[in-house]
Design a protein around this motif. Sequence first.
Motif, PDB file in Angstrom:
ATOM      1  N   ALA A 196       0.835  -1.210   0.000  1.00  0.00           N
ATOM      2  CA  ALA A 196       0.000   0.000   0.000  1.00  0.00           C
ATOM      3  C   ALA A 196       0.865   1.253   0.000  1.00  0.00           C
ATOM      4  CB  ALA A 196      -0.926  -0.005   1.205  1.00  0.00           C
ATOM      5  N   THR A 197       2.048   1.177  -0.597  1.00  0.00           N
ATOM      6  CA  THR A 197       2.961   2.319  -0.622  1.00  0.00           C
ATOM      7  C   THR A 197       2.385   3.478  -1.431  1.00  0.00           C
ATOM      8  OG1 THR A 197       4.080   1.449  -2.582  1.00  0.00           O
ATOM      9  CG2 THR A 197       4.959   0.801  -0.443  1.00  0.00           C
ATOM     10  N   GLN A 198       2.902   4.670  -1.145  1.00  0.00           N
ATOM     11  CA  GLN A 198       2.558   5.887  -1.881  1.00  0.00           C
ATOM     12  C   GLN A 198       1.056   6.158  -1.889  1.00  0.00           C
ATOM     13  OE1 GLN A 198       5.406   4.655  -5.247  1.00  0.00           O
ATOM     14  NE2 GLN A 198       5.558   6.878  -5.305  1.00  0.00           N
ATOM     15  N   ASN A 199       0.507   6.115  -0.690  1.00  0.00           N
ATOM     16  CA  ASN A 199      -0.850   6.575  -0.430  1.00  0.00           C
ATOM     17  C   ASN A 199      -0.783   7.601   0.694  1.00  0.00           C
ATOM     18  OD1 ASN A 199      -3.038   5.036  -2.044  1.00  0.00           O
ATOM     19  ND2 ASN A 199      -1.633   3.402  -1.431  1.00  0.00           N
ATOM     20  N   ASN A 200      -1.913   7.886   1.310  1.00  0.00           N
ATOM     21  CA  ASN A 200      -1.946   8.821   2.428  1.00  0.00           C
ATOM     22  C   ASN A 200      -2.475   8.136   3.684  1.00  0.00           C
ATOM     23  OD1 ASN A 200      -1.147  11.177   0.816  1.00  0.00           O
ATOM     24  ND2 ASN A 200      -3.164  10.978  -0.137  1.00  0.00           N
ATOM     25  N   LEU A 201      -2.101   6.879   3.850  1.00  0.00           N
ATOM     26  CA  LEU A 201      -2.566   6.106   4.993  1.00  0.00           C
ATOM     27  C   LEU A 201      -1.836   6.554   6.258  1.00  0.00           C
ATOM     28  CD1 LEU A 201      -2.644   2.598   3.278  1.00  0.00           C
ATOM     29  CD2 LEU A 201      -4.592   4.091   3.757  1.00  0.00           C
ATOM     30  N   VAL A 202      -2.548   6.529   7.382  1.00  0.00           N
ATOM     31  CA  VAL A 202      -1.980   6.969   8.656  1.00  0.00           C
ATOM     32  C   VAL A 202      -2.299   5.952   9.742  1.00  0.00           C
ATOM     33  CG1 VAL A 202      -2.176   9.408   8.035  1.00  0.00           C
ATOM     34  CG2 VAL A 202      -4.072   8.282   9.203  1.00  0.00           C
ATOM     35  N   GLY A 203      -1.703   6.152  10.899  1.00  0.00           N
ATOM     36  CA  GLY A 203      -2.026   5.326  12.051  1.00  0.00           C
ATOM     37  C   GLY A 203      -1.140   4.109  12.190  1.00  0.00           C
ATOM     38  N   SER A 204      -1.422   3.323  13.223  1.00  0.00           N
ATOM     39  CA  SER A 204      -0.636   2.134  13.535  1.00  0.00           C
ATOM     40  C   SER A 204      -1.103   0.955  12.697  1.00  0.00           C
ATOM     41  CB  SER A 204      -0.787   1.784  15.019  1.00  0.00           C
ATOM     42  OG  SER A 204      -0.198   0.527  15.298  1.00  0.00           O
ATOM     43  N   ILE A 205      -0.154   0.073  12.357  1.00  0.00           N
ATOM     44  CA  ILE A 205      -0.497  -1.128  11.586  1.00  0.00           C
ATOM     45  C   ILE A 205      -0.755  -2.320  12.493  1.00  0.00           C
ATOM     46  CG2 ILE A 205       0.935  -0.348   9.678  1.00  0.00           C
ATOM     47  CD1 ILE A 205       2.925  -2.580  10.438  1.00  0.00           C
ATOM     48  N   LEU A 206      -0.525  -2.177  13.782  1.00  0.00           N
ATOM     49  CA  LEU A 206      -0.588  -3.348  14.663  1.00  0.00           C
ATOM     50  C   LEU A 206      -1.984  -3.959  14.726  1.00  0.00           C
ATOM     51  CD1 LEU A 206       1.713  -2.164  17.590  1.00  0.00           C
ATOM     52  CD2 LEU A 206       2.259  -3.686  15.680  1.00  0.00           C
ATOM     53  N   ASP A 207      -3.004  -3.121  14.881  1.00  0.00           N
ATOM     54  CA  ASP A 207      -4.357  -3.642  14.977  1.00  0.00           C
ATOM     55  C   ASP A 207      -4.807  -4.283  13.672  1.00  0.00           C
ATOM     56  OD1 ASP A 207      -4.520  -2.788  17.569  1.00  0.00           O
ATOM     57  OD2 ASP A 207      -5.466  -0.877  17.055  1.00  0.00           O
ATOM     58  N   GLY A 208      -4.343  -3.721  12.555  1.00  0.00           N
ATOM     59  CA  GLY A 208      -4.801  -4.221  11.269  1.00  0.00           C
ATOM     60  C   GLY A 208      -4.084  -5.458  10.783  1.00  0.00           C
ATOM     61  N   LEU A 209      -2.778  -5.534  11.023  1.00  0.00           N
ATOM     62  CA  LEU A 209      -1.987  -6.577  10.377  1.00  0.00           C
ATOM     63  C   LEU A 209      -1.133  -7.404  11.330  1.00  0.00           C
ATOM     64  CD1 LEU A 209      -0.724  -4.396   7.389  1.00  0.00           C
ATOM     65  CD2 LEU A 209      -2.607  -6.018   7.347  1.00  0.00           C
ATOM     66  N   GLY A 210      -1.066  -6.999  12.571  1.00  0.00           N
ATOM     67  CA  GLY A 210      -0.151  -7.642  13.493  1.00  0.00           C
ATOM     68  C   GLY A 210      -0.450  -9.094  13.802  1.00  0.00           C
ATOM     69  N   LEU A 211      -1.682  -9.539  13.547  1.00  0.00           N
ATOM     70  CA  LEU A 211      -2.069 -10.915  13.877  1.00  0.00           C
ATOM     71  C   LEU A 211      -2.022 -11.858  12.679  1.00  0.00           C
ATOM     72  CD1 LEU A 211      -5.139 -10.136  16.183  1.00  0.00           C
ATOM     73  CD2 LEU A 211      -2.782 -10.618  16.867  1.00  0.00           C
ATOM     74  N   LEU A 212      -1.553 -11.365  11.545  1.00  0.00           N
ATOM     75  CA  LEU A 212      -1.578 -12.180  10.329  1.00  0.00           C
ATOM     76  C   LEU A 212      -0.317 -13.035  10.255  1.00  0.00           C
ATOM     77  CD1 LEU A 212      -2.949  -9.531   7.797  1.00  0.00           C
ATOM     78  CD2 LEU A 212      -4.204 -11.181   9.204  1.00  0.00           C
ATOM     79  N   LYS A 213      -0.448 -14.299  10.594  1.00  0.00           N
ATOM     80  CA  LYS A 213       0.704 -15.191  10.719  1.00  0.00           C
ATOM     81  C   LYS A 213       1.326 -15.554   9.370  1.00  0.00           C
ATOM     82  CE  LYS A 213      -1.012 -17.249  15.017  1.00  0.00           C
ATOM     83  NZ  LYS A 213      -1.406 -18.505  15.709  1.00  0.00           N
ATOM     84  N   ASN A 214       0.545 -15.487   8.290  1.00  0.00           N
ATOM     85  CA  ASN A 214       1.068 -15.867   6.970  1.00  0.00           C
ATOM     86  C   ASN A 214       1.664 -14.690   6.208  1.00  0.00           C
ATOM     87  OD1 ASN A 214       0.410 -18.694   6.979  1.00  0.00           O
ATOM     88  ND2 ASN A 214      -1.760 -18.125   6.692  1.00  0.00           N
ATOM     89  N   LEU A 215       1.631 -13.513   6.791  1.00  0.00           N
ATOM     90  CA  LEU A 215       2.109 -12.315   6.105  1.00  0.00           C
ATOM     91  C   LEU A 215       3.637 -12.343   6.021  1.00  0.00           C
ATOM     92  CD1 LEU A 215       0.982  -9.701   4.855  1.00  0.00           C
ATOM     93  CD2 LEU A 215       1.432  -8.572   7.037  1.00  0.00           C
ATOM     94  N   SER A 216       4.152 -12.422   4.797  1.00  0.00           N
ATOM     95  CA  SER A 216       5.599 -12.508   4.585  1.00  0.00           C
ATOM     96  C   SER A 216       6.163 -11.244   3.942  1.00  0.00           C
ATOM     97  CB  SER A 216       5.947 -13.720   3.715  1.00  0.00           C
ATOM     98  OG  SER A 216       5.331 -13.627   2.436  1.00  0.00           O
ATOM     99  N   TYR A 217       5.304 -10.407   3.376  1.00  0.00           N
ATOM    100  CA  TYR A 217       5.764  -9.188   2.709  1.00  0.00           C
ATOM    101  C   TYR A 217       4.770  -8.078   2.954  1.00  0.00           C
ATOM    102  CZ  TYR A 217       6.936  -5.853  -0.990  1.00  0.00           C
ATOM    103  OH  TYR A 217       7.256  -4.713  -1.675  1.00  0.00           O
TER     104      TYR A 217
END
Length: 221
Positions: A196-217
Amino acid sequence: MLSSFCIQAVFLLMCFGLATHAIEGNETYRLALLDFKAKITEDPLGIMRSWNESVHFCQWSGVTCGRQHQKVTVLDLHSQQLVGLISPHIGNLSFIRVLLLQNNSFNGEIPQEVGRLGRLETLRLDSNSLDGEIPSNISSCSNLISLTIGFNSVVGKLPEELGSLSMLQFLAVQRNNLSGSIPPFGNLSSLGKFSATQNNLVGSILDGLGLLKNLSYIALG
């Protein structure tokens, strides 16, 4: 004799009914494709020339149908220099599994009707000129494995509803004008790559993605 005649008559009526239903279904797909063609304003490579009445739509360039039926399963028109809108009638291609429209110049919004494609597994709309917001009802495409909308001019927030796509493995929305925070995507249990590079996203990523065990990139810079 009468009983045998009645059985044969019922059988013929059933066959006729099935044939009629098949013809009507095929007509739905043909008309959906023709409306898609009608929304194309520029076709410099002439890819749409084969989309005519002289051949069955399953033989049109970029169209693939199932072997056991005449239902569109793949529409591959990537890198054909096409200009135009994406027809909302795309939602009538109910058996489609792969929709590849990347690297063209499609403009306008992503039609809400995409959310009706319940069998869709791969959706590539990247590298076009699309704007508007990402339809939240894409979450109804429950079999979606790959969703790429990068390199467009899409605005708004990442729909929280996308978090219900438990089979999604690849999500790419880089180089758009998205804003807001990353939704709680903790249910994307199959997600392996997220860009999601080069957008205007803000905030912490922990709540959204921190629990995804298969996330490699992950790319958010």
